[in-house]
Write a protein that holds these residues in place. Sequence first.
Motif, PDB file in Angstrom:
ATOM      1  N   GLY A  28       4.890  11.771  -2.499  1.00 40.50           N
ATOM      2  CA  GLY A  28       5.000  12.673  -3.478  1.00 40.50           C
ATOM      3  C   GLY A  28       5.580  11.899  -4.444  1.00 40.50           C
ATOM      4  N   GLN A  29       6.440  10.888  -4.414  1.00 44.66           N
ATOM      5  CA  GLN A  29       6.804   9.950  -5.456  1.00 44.66           C
ATOM      6  C   GLN A  29       5.931   8.822  -6.098  1.00 44.66           C
ATOM      7  N   GLY A  30       4.895   8.361  -5.346  1.00 39.27           N
ATOM      8  CA  GLY A  30       4.149   7.536  -5.796  1.00 39.27           C
ATOM      9  C   GLY A  30       3.271   6.689  -4.593  1.00 39.27           C
ATOM     10  N   VAL A  31       3.083   5.566  -4.525  1.00 33.42           N
ATOM     11  CA  VAL A  31       2.312   4.701  -3.654  1.00 33.42           C
ATOM     12  C   VAL A  31       3.157   3.498  -3.184  1.00 33.42           C
ATOM     13  N   VAL A  32       3.098   3.350  -1.930  1.00 33.12           N
ATOM     14  CA  VAL A  32       3.798   2.219  -1.285  1.00 33.12           C
ATOM     15  C   VAL A  32       2.652   1.247  -1.274  1.00 33.12           C
ATOM     16  N   HIS A  33       2.844  -0.053  -1.871  1.00 38.66           N
ATOM     17  CA  HIS A  33       1.808  -1.223  -1.860  1.00 38.66           C
ATOM     18  C   HIS A  33       2.098  -2.184  -0.572  1.00 38.66           C
ATOM     19  N   LEU A  34       1.270  -2.873  -0.352  1.00 46.14           N
ATOM     20  CA  LEU A  34       1.765  -3.954   0.710  1.00 46.14           C
ATOM     21  C   LEU A  34       1.633  -5.266  -0.368  1.00 46.14           C
ATOM     22  N   GLY A  35       2.603  -6.195  -0.344  1.00 42.60           N
ATOM     23  CA  GLY A  35       2.784  -7.292  -1.217  1.00 42.60           C
ATOM     24  C   GLY A  35       3.066  -8.745  -0.569  1.00 42.60           C
ATOM     25  N   ARG A  36       3.320  -9.530  -1.414  1.00 42.77           N
ATOM     26  CA  ARG A  36       3.876 -10.850  -0.891  1.00 42.77           C
ATOM     27  C   ARG A  36       4.793 -11.352  -2.115  1.00 42.77           C
ATOM     28  N   ALA A  37       5.994 -11.954  -1.727  1.00 38.68           N
ATOM     29  CA  ALA A  37       6.898 -12.412  -2.657  1.00 38.68           C
ATOM     30  C   ALA A  37       6.414 -13.842  -3.017  1.00 38.68           C
ATOM     31  N   GLU A  38       6.936 -14.668  -3.912  1.00 44.33           N
ATOM     32  CA  GLU A  38       6.621 -16.072  -4.179  1.00 44.33           C
ATOM     33  C   GLU A  38       6.543 -16.791  -3.066  1.00 44.33           C
ATOM     34  N   ASP A  39       7.359 -16.608  -2.227  1.00 41.00           N
ATOM     35  CA  ASP A  39       7.583 -17.540  -0.968  1.00 41.00           C
ATOM     36  C   ASP A  39       6.453 -17.030   0.203  1.00 41.00           C
ATOM     37  N   GLY A  40       5.850 -16.181   0.114  1.00 41.12           N
ATOM     38  CA  GLY A  40       4.949 -15.695   1.038  1.00 41.12           C
ATOM     39  C   GLY A  40       5.440 -14.557   1.956  1.00 41.12           C
ATOM     40  N   THR A  41       6.869 -14.125   1.780  1.00 39.89           N
ATOM     41  CA  THR A  41       7.219 -13.032   2.547  1.00 39.89           C
ATOM     42  C   THR A  41       6.619 -11.764   2.250  1.00 39.89           C
ATOM     43  N   PRO A  42       6.241 -10.910   3.395  1.00 36.54           N
ATOM     44  CA  PRO A  42       5.578  -9.672   3.019  1.00 36.54           C
ATOM     45  C   PRO A  42       6.567  -8.834   2.607  1.00 36.54           C
ATOM     46  N   VAL A  43       6.283  -7.916   1.587  1.00 41.05           N
ATOM     47  CA  VAL A  43       7.295  -6.792   1.037  1.00 41.05           C
ATOM     48  C   VAL A  43       6.262  -5.711   1.037  1.00 41.05           C
TER      49      VAL A  43
END
Length: 75
Positions: A28-43
């Motif tokens: 309802g609030q929006g979309v949750v995306h899979l991403g990566r921090a600059e050091d490669g950590t998944p977020v």
Amino acid sequence: MPEAEPPHPDDPAAVGPYRLSGRLGMGGQGVVHLGRAEDGTPVAAKVLREEIAADLRVRERFTKEIAAARRVEMC
């Protein structure tokens, strides 16, 4: 890490310093995306819908949600 579906054509390529590579879910609030921090950590990066982000009450709740998420220890 959960499976992500491919990004939609209108999804952003990045949010702040995080590069996005797929969708983990939508609510309802929006979309949750899979991403990566600059050091490669998944977020997981939650992108709010514009009308939700403009509502101050929702922003306050979301701020509390962020604080709670930061307290979660990753395994």
